[in-house]
Design an enzyme around this catalytic site. Structure first.
Site, PDB file in Angstrom:
ATOM      1  N   LYS A  13      -1.764   3.167  -6.478  1.00  0.00           N
ATOM      2  CA  LYS A  13      -0.952   3.644  -7.614  1.00  0.00           C
ATOM      3  C   LYS A  13       0.427   4.095  -7.150  1.00  0.00           C
ATOM      4  O   LYS A  13       1.440   3.729  -7.727  1.00  0.00           O
ATOM      5  CB  LYS A  13      -1.622   4.840  -8.320  1.00  0.00           C
ATOM      6  N   ARG A 127      -4.375   5.110   5.569  1.00  0.00           N
ATOM      7  CA  ARG A 127      -3.144   5.621   4.946  1.00  0.00           C
ATOM      8  C   ARG A 127      -2.502   6.651   5.873  1.00  0.00           C
ATOM      9  O   ARG A 127      -3.169   7.508   6.438  1.00  0.00           O
ATOM     10  CB  ARG A 127      -3.463   6.258   3.597  1.00  0.00           C
TER      11      ARG A 127
END
Ligand code: ADP
Ligand code: AMP
Length: 214
Positions: A13, A127
């Site tokens: 997102k 990440r």
């Protein structure tokens, strides 16, 4: 244009919201980023939010909704915005709708970036977040050209506390329980658009811009 990004934690997102914000010249509003900035600055809100964030739980609606409403009242939001990580519960979505209705406006799109749970674990363990500017990288799919240093601001990149495997499963459970019902909520409003988030990030971006147009 007013857009909401939906999807599991780690679905991409934020990655897409930044690209959309830049293309359409609208502000990117990430509640996760706002909480992390508060945490970094040692505010009361940051201290309260940290307790929930570290456990993979949602920050209570009472702390979240007013924060977003204040942000949306700012001048730069008059031309639209992209919300990333908000709403995450039905009461948050209802509060947003009510605030928009009061000023005679409505959301244009809710874009669901669809990624199965199996891929999420790989996404989140790889990440890396910049401790300076909040930029996001991935050790395999989107590495920094400077290794474990941010390409943009030169600060170190870290694995977020809540991206550690023991917290990721909790966050996925919370997503399925509290956030996924928003897919039906926005489907009923006729504004839900689903994109396959397992594609390369540029292909996901192309699919989203096809939906948004221009
Ligand atoms: P979210 O904002 O939904 O939590 P992010 O945008 O931070 O997710 O993405 C999670 C991780 O996956 C990041 O490390 C990011 O670089 C990476 N990523 C994002 N989109 C893709 C993609 N389409 N393919 C592979 N990795 C991706
Ligand atoms: P994110 O950066 O979007 O993955 O958000 C990180 C964490 O911040 C989440 O796991 C929650 O603890 C908290 N958070 C972010 N947005 C919200 C929201 N809309 N409602 C409640 N908690 C949130």
């Amino acid at each position: 244009m007013k857009i909401v990004m939906l999807g599991a934690p780690g679905a991409g997102k934020g990655t897409q919201a930044k690209m959309i914000a830049s293309k359409y010249e609208i502000p990117h509003i990430s509640t996760g980023d706002i909480f992390r900035a508060n945490l970094k600055n040692g505010t009361e809100l940051g201290k309260k939010a940290k307790v929930y964030m570290d456990q993979g739980l949602l920050v209570p609606d009472e702390l979240t909704v007013d924060l977003v409403m204040d942000r949306l009242a700012q001048e730069d939001c008059k031309k639209g915005y992209i919300l990333d990580g908000f709403p995450r519960t039905i009461p948050q979505a209802e509060a947003l709708d009510a605030a928009l209705t009061r000023i005679g406006e409505k959301l244009d799109y809710a874009v669901d970036v669809d990624v199965p749970d199996e891929n999420i674990v790989t996404r989140m363990s790889g990440r890396r977040a910049c401790t300076g500017c909040g930029a996001t990288y991935h050790v395999v799919f989107n590495p920094s050209k400077k290794g474990d240093i941010c390409e943009t601001c030169g600060e170190p990149l870290v694995l977020r506390e809540d991206d550690k495997p023991e917290t990721v499963q909790k966050r996925l459970d919370v997503y399925h329980d509290q956030t996924q019902p928003l897919i039906e909520y926005y489907t009923k409003q006729g504004i839900l658009k689903r994109v396959d988030g397992t594609m390369d990030m540029n292909d996901v971006f192309a699919a989203i811009t096809d939906i948004l147009g221009a």
